[in-house]
Design a protein around this motif. Structure first.
Motif, PDB file in Angstrom:
ATOM      1  N   VAL A  58       0.831  -1.185   0.116  1.00 13.78           N
ATOM      2  CA  VAL A  58      -0.043  -0.001  -0.147  1.00 13.78           C
ATOM      3  C   VAL A  58       0.984   1.394  -0.065  1.00 13.78           C
ATOM      4  O   VAL A  58       0.503   2.265  -0.782  1.00 13.78           O
ATOM      5  CB  VAL A  58      -0.942  -0.057   1.284  1.00 13.78           C
ATOM      6  CG1 VAL A  58      -1.493   1.354   1.312  1.00 13.78           C
ATOM      7  CG2 VAL A  58      -1.997  -1.013   1.124  1.00 13.78           C
ATOM      8  N   ILE A  59       1.957   1.340   0.805  1.00 19.31           N
ATOM      9  CA  ILE A  59       2.666   2.496   0.968  1.00 19.31           C
ATOM     10  C   ILE A  59       3.537   2.539  -0.643  1.00 19.31           C
ATOM     11  O   ILE A  59       3.411   3.695  -1.066  1.00 19.31           O
ATOM     12  CB  ILE A  59       3.797   2.289   1.993  1.00 19.31           C
ATOM     13  CG1 ILE A  59       3.212   2.530   3.289  1.00 19.31           C
ATOM     14  CG2 ILE A  59       5.082   3.163   1.826  1.00 19.31           C
ATOM     15  CD1 ILE A  59       3.913   2.101   4.476  1.00 19.31           C
ATOM     16  N   PHE A  61       2.305   1.611  -3.496  1.00 17.39           N
ATOM     17  CA  PHE A  61       1.558   1.996  -4.398  1.00 17.39           C
ATOM     18  C   PHE A  61       1.171   3.458  -4.207  1.00 17.39           C
ATOM     19  O   PHE A  61       1.244   4.284  -5.080  1.00 17.39           O
ATOM     20  CB  PHE A  61       0.249   1.407  -4.022  1.00 17.39           C
ATOM     21  CG  PHE A  61      -1.124   1.703  -4.957  1.00 17.39           C
ATOM     22  CD1 PHE A  61      -1.005   1.093  -6.397  1.00 17.39           C
ATOM     23  CD2 PHE A  61      -2.160   2.411  -4.622  1.00 17.39           C
ATOM     24  CE1 PHE A  61      -2.142   1.349  -7.244  1.00 17.39           C
ATOM     25  CE2 PHE A  61      -3.049   3.000  -5.584  1.00 17.39           C
ATOM     26  CZ  PHE A  61      -3.057   2.207  -6.847  1.00 17.39           C
ATOM     27  N   PHE A  62       0.927   4.181  -3.062  1.00 14.70           N
ATOM     28  CA  PHE A  62       0.845   5.572  -2.946  1.00 14.70           C
ATOM     29  C   PHE A  62       1.807   6.459  -3.315  1.00 14.70           C
ATOM     30  O   PHE A  62       1.707   7.501  -3.574  1.00 14.70           O
ATOM     31  CB  PHE A  62       0.056   5.952  -1.624  1.00 14.70           C
ATOM     32  CG  PHE A  62      -1.309   5.318  -1.455  1.00 14.70           C
ATOM     33  CD1 PHE A  62      -2.243   6.181  -2.483  1.00 14.70           C
ATOM     34  CD2 PHE A  62      -1.726   4.376  -0.737  1.00 14.70           C
ATOM     35  CE1 PHE A  62      -3.598   5.587  -2.194  1.00 14.70           C
ATOM     36  CE2 PHE A  62      -2.876   3.975  -0.669  1.00 14.70           C
ATOM     37  CZ  PHE A  62      -3.983   4.696  -1.329  1.00 14.70           C
ATOM     38  N   LEU A  63       3.052   5.848  -2.924  1.00 14.70           N
ATOM     39  CA  LEU A  63       4.472   6.604  -3.183  1.00 14.70           C
ATOM     40  C   LEU A  63       4.691   6.501  -4.600  1.00 14.70           C
ATOM     41  O   LEU A  63       5.582   7.292  -5.289  1.00 14.70           O
ATOM     42  CB  LEU A  63       5.542   6.301  -2.252  1.00 14.70           C
ATOM     43  CG  LEU A  63       5.544   6.259  -1.056  1.00 14.70           C
ATOM     44  CD1 LEU A  63       6.691   6.030  -0.143  1.00 14.70           C
ATOM     45  CD2 LEU A  63       5.205   8.011  -0.594  1.00 14.70           C
ATOM     46  N   GLY A  64       4.230   5.603  -5.407  1.00 17.49           N
ATOM     47  CA  GLY A  64       4.353   5.448  -6.820  1.00 17.49           C
ATOM     48  C   GLY A  64       5.682   4.684  -7.340  1.00 17.49           C
ATOM     49  O   GLY A  64       6.354   5.009  -8.261  1.00 17.49           O
TER      50      GLY A  64
END
Length: 65
Positions: A58-59, A61-64
């Motif tokens: 998840v981390i 995914f959100f940081l790209g």
């Protein structure tokens, strides 16, 4: 000078007999764990590993990454 074994401990012969009885008894069907603490620790580490991977995914995914 040898050390004396404390009287509250079982004798070495008793310990050997207990170990022989335990090794002669078959394990429960489907069980790979002889010790309940080992089973709980195995499950706890497995669950923590899955949670860590999900949180990391998840981390990332959100940081790209």
């Amino acid at each position: 000078m040898s050390l004396k074994r404390p009287s509250f401990l079982p004798s070495l012969d008793e310990l050997e007999n207990q170990a022989l009885k335990r090794s002669a008894a078959p394990a429960e069907a489907g069980s790979q764990f002889d010790h309940p603490t080992a089973k709980k620790l195995f499950w706890a580490v497995g669950i923590l590993t899955v949670i860590a991977h999900v949180v990391g995914g998840v981390i990332f995914f959100f940081l790209g990454f």
